[in-house]
Write a protein that holds these residues in place. Sequence first.
Motif, PDB file in Angstrom:
ATOM      1  N   THR A 219      -0.162  38.071 -32.189  1.00  0.00           N
ATOM      2  CA  THR A 219      -1.534  37.565 -32.311  1.00  0.00           C
ATOM      3  C   THR A 219      -2.431  38.199 -31.249  1.00  0.00           C
ATOM      4  O   THR A 219      -1.946  38.766 -30.269  1.00  0.00           O
ATOM      5  CB  THR A 219      -1.556  36.040 -32.134  1.00  0.00           C
ATOM      6  N   GLU A 220      -3.729  38.076 -31.445  1.00  0.00           N
ATOM      7  CA  GLU A 220      -4.680  38.558 -30.445  1.00  0.00           C
ATOM      8  C   GLU A 220      -4.598  37.691 -29.179  1.00  0.00           C
ATOM      9  O   GLU A 220      -4.347  36.490 -29.259  1.00  0.00           O
ATOM     10  CB  GLU A 220      -6.110  38.483 -30.994  1.00  0.00           C
ATOM     11  N   PRO A 221      -4.806  38.262 -27.988  1.00  0.00           N
ATOM     12  CA  PRO A 221      -4.824  37.473 -26.752  1.00  0.00           C
ATOM     13  C   PRO A 221      -5.939  36.428 -26.770  1.00  0.00           C
ATOM     14  O   PRO A 221      -7.023  36.666 -27.313  1.00  0.00           O
ATOM     15  CB  PRO A 221      -5.066  38.523 -25.661  1.00  0.00           C
ATOM     16  N   ALA A 222      -5.670  35.273 -26.172  1.00  0.00           N
ATOM     17  CA  ALA A 222      -6.660  34.181 -26.133  1.00  0.00           C
ATOM     18  C   ALA A 222      -7.932  34.600 -25.407  1.00  0.00           C
ATOM     19  O   ALA A 222      -9.036  34.174 -25.765  1.00  0.00           O
ATOM     20  CB  ALA A 222      -6.040  32.957 -25.449  1.00  0.00           C
ATOM     21  N   ASN A 223      -7.794  35.449 -24.375  1.00  0.00           N
ATOM     22  CA  ASN A 223      -8.979  35.904 -23.634  1.00  0.00           C
ATOM     23  C   ASN A 223      -9.981  36.580 -24.557  1.00  0.00           C
ATOM     24  O   ASN A 223     -11.191  36.289 -24.509  1.00  0.00           O
ATOM     25  CB  ASN A 223      -8.567  36.913 -22.543  1.00  0.00           C
ATOM     26  N   PHE A 224      -9.487  37.477 -25.392  1.00  0.00           N
ATOM     27  CA  PHE A 224     -10.381  38.195 -26.304  1.00  0.00           C
ATOM     28  C   PHE A 224     -10.959  37.243 -27.348  1.00  0.00           C
ATOM     29  O   PHE A 224     -12.148  37.335 -27.690  1.00  0.00           O
ATOM     30  CB  PHE A 224      -9.633  39.337 -26.991  1.00  0.00           C
ATOM     31  N   GLU A 225     -10.140  36.334 -27.859  1.00  0.00           N
ATOM     32  CA  GLU A 225     -10.605  35.392 -28.878  1.00  0.00           C
ATOM     33  C   GLU A 225     -11.722  34.507 -28.333  1.00  0.00           C
ATOM     34  O   GLU A 225     -12.676  34.166 -29.048  1.00  0.00           O
ATOM     35  CB  GLU A 225      -9.440  34.534 -29.381  1.00  0.00           C
ATOM     36  N   LYS A 226     -11.637  34.121 -27.055  1.00  0.00           N
ATOM     37  CA  LYS A 226     -12.688  33.300 -26.440  1.00  0.00           C
ATOM     38  C   LYS A 226     -13.994  34.073 -26.344  1.00  0.00           C
ATOM     39  O   LYS A 226     -15.071  33.541 -26.616  1.00  0.00           O
ATOM     40  CB  LYS A 226     -12.241  32.847 -25.042  1.00  0.00           C
ATOM     41  N   VAL A 227     -13.900  35.324 -25.934  1.00  0.00           N
ATOM     42  CA  VAL A 227     -15.098  36.164 -25.837  1.00  0.00           C
ATOM     43  C   VAL A 227     -15.722  36.336 -27.215  1.00  0.00           C
ATOM     44  O   VAL A 227     -16.946  36.248 -27.386  1.00  0.00           O
ATOM     45  CB  VAL A 227     -14.739  37.541 -25.229  1.00  0.00           C
ATOM     46  N   LYS A 228     -14.890  36.556 -28.210  1.00  0.00           N
ATOM     47  CA  LYS A 228     -15.367  36.748 -29.576  1.00  0.00           C
ATOM     48  C   LYS A 228     -16.012  35.466 -30.116  1.00  0.00           C
ATOM     49  O   LYS A 228     -17.088  35.501 -30.736  1.00  0.00           O
ATOM     50  CB  LYS A 228     -14.205  37.185 -30.471  1.00  0.00           C
ATOM     51  N   ALA A 229     -15.365  34.318 -29.875  1.00  0.00           N
ATOM     52  CA  ALA A 229     -15.886  33.038 -30.373  1.00  0.00           C
ATOM     53  C   ALA A 229     -17.205  32.671 -29.704  1.00  0.00           C
ATOM     54  O   ALA A 229     -18.081  32.049 -30.321  1.00  0.00           O
ATOM     55  CB  ALA A 229     -14.857  31.938 -30.131  1.00  0.00           C
ATOM     56  N   ALA A 230     -17.357  33.091 -28.465  1.00  0.00           N
ATOM     57  CA  ALA A 230     -18.589  32.782 -27.733  1.00  0.00           C
ATOM     58  C   ALA A 230     -19.714  33.767 -28.053  1.00  0.00           C
ATOM     59  O   ALA A 230     -20.826  33.628 -27.529  1.00  0.00           O
ATOM     60  CB  ALA A 230     -18.312  32.768 -26.237  1.00  0.00           C
ATOM     61  N   GLY A 231     -19.433  34.744 -28.902  1.00  0.00           N
ATOM     62  CA  GLY A 231     -20.442  35.744 -29.255  1.00  0.00           C
ATOM     63  C   GLY A 231     -20.788  36.667 -28.107  1.00  0.00           C
ATOM     64  O   GLY A 231     -21.899  37.193 -28.043  1.00  0.00           O
ATOM     65  N   LYS A 232     -19.830  36.893 -27.185  1.00  0.00           N
ATOM     66  CA  LYS A 232     -20.087  37.721 -26.010  1.00  0.00           C
ATOM     67  C   LYS A 232     -19.409  39.088 -26.090  1.00  0.00           C
ATOM     68  O   LYS A 232     -19.234  39.764 -25.066  1.00  0.00           O
ATOM     69  CB  LYS A 232     -19.628  36.987 -24.745  1.00  0.00           C
ATOM     70  N   VAL A 233     -19.018  39.499 -27.285  1.00  0.00           N
ATOM     71  CA  VAL A 233     -18.402  40.809 -27.450  1.00  0.00           C
ATOM     72  C   VAL A 233     -19.402  41.891 -27.061  1.00  0.00           C
ATOM     73  O   VAL A 233     -20.564  41.852 -27.471  1.00  0.00           O
ATOM     74  CB  VAL A 233     -17.937  41.013 -28.908  1.00  0.00           C
ATOM     75  N   ALA A 234     -18.970  42.846 -26.265  1.00  0.00           N
ATOM     76  CA  ALA A 234     -19.866  43.914 -25.811  1.00  0.00           C
ATOM     77  C   ALA A 234     -20.295  44.782 -26.988  1.00  0.00           C
ATOM     78  O   ALA A 234     -19.477  45.185 -27.803  1.00  0.00           O
ATOM     79  CB  ALA A 234     -19.167  44.767 -24.762  1.00  0.00           C
ATOM     80  N   ARG A 235     -21.580  45.077 -27.060  1.00  0.00           N
ATOM     81  CA  ARG A 235     -22.092  45.920 -28.146  1.00  0.00           C
ATOM     82  C   ARG A 235     -21.664  47.368 -27.941  1.00  0.00           C
ATOM     83  O   ARG A 235     -21.212  48.051 -28.879  1.00  0.00           O
ATOM     84  CB  ARG A 235     -23.618  45.821 -28.208  1.00  0.00           C
TER      85      ARG A 235
END
Length: 438
Positions: A219-235
């Motif tokens: 599965t994807e790491p929780a750290n990345f999933e949190k960033v993605k869920a918060a809409g903070k993925v770097a453009r």
Amino acid sequence: MNANLAATTEGAHAESRATSTRAALSSFIGTTVEWYDYFLYGTAAALVFPKVFFNELSPELATLASMASFAVAFILRPLGGMVIGHFGDRIGRKKMLIFTLLVMGLCTAAIGFLPSYNSVGNWSPALLIALRVVQGFALGGEWGGAALMTVEHAPEGRRGLFGATMQMGVPAGLLVSTAAFALVSSLPDSQFFAWGWRLPFIFSLALLFVGMYIRLQVTEPANFEKVKAAGKVARIPLLEVWQNEKKKTLIMVFFQTAANVGYFLITVYALTYITGTLHLPRGVASTGLLIAAVVDLIMQPFFGWLSDKIGRKVVYGFGAIFFAVYAFPMFWLLDTGNPVLITVALSLGLGIGHASTGSLHGVIYAEQYPTRYRFSGSSTAYQLSGIVSSAPTPLIAAWLVARTGSSMAVSWYVVVAAIITLVCVLLVKETFREPIDQ
């Protein structure tokens, strides 16, 4: 109620441990397959390709051309790290790891089917170099993804140990590739150069299926999933690395100079030195490197664990100092021509020098960057270091020996590399006690 809460908590911890272990196993297996493909080329570049793809040149020029074909992949590795790192930070680590594994495996198998220079002329080395370039691009993204998958899943306080399990894939890949070549090296020269050397490359297809199966389970790491869920993925992750981490990234480009020079000197150039300069049988070089890879594999988790206890900088600095001190004794041992002492020389170099440094690359590079652009930052810095210190090492070592007629200049080259690394170790921030979920 307390009992239920305790049971729930224990179950969550058990699931977390299982996830961490599965991620570590996935990265280890996948990295083993990737580096099997990569080191297979390095071994063949030293022992086979000068006589199969570059045989129209003099022996000296053929060796240099073959080593240059090995080095060319490093040029594409930073580009692979940037491109694949971009999408790894944008859409996820797992998808990129599956892509890189597939590309590496197929390219390696394709090399096993390439016609020789005697069959198709210049098309032969051209196709070889093209496949090598694609390999370099894929590996550029592979390393960062595997490192992050392991370190971001690791339990707090054990990132060094878990990160080392991913890095163990490097000596494991070397071990399997060297073993494969040792088996076919026993063939008579006529059979070895006609078809025997091709078998380890074609065998990569079987390893590819195993690696793909393992990677699909993670599965994807929780750290990345949190960033993605918060809409903070770097453009544009690499732009943020440039804006926020220029100085740090420059330091990390030169950070592993000693480890890279020492490692590729042992695993690539030493094969040419033993067989070409010392005129010893291929089996002496292959067997010695095989045993050295086992020692490296065993020692890496120890140094990873130690870095969790006393710090990354202390352990890594020790490794750089060891390479500097060992640079001259290693060639003294090789020059004896004694197979046992040659094995000892290679084993000490990999089992202490590389194990104490290479085991920490995944965790050190991952800890230097925040989750938002960690894939892009760590991959770019790591892969640029390959151009600076990994790619030229076999070529420079061959040139120095040809120019001076002695290995002493190569030893001084290692000493300079160690000094560069020690300066970087002093400049970089210690991170083994800091959280990674920012």
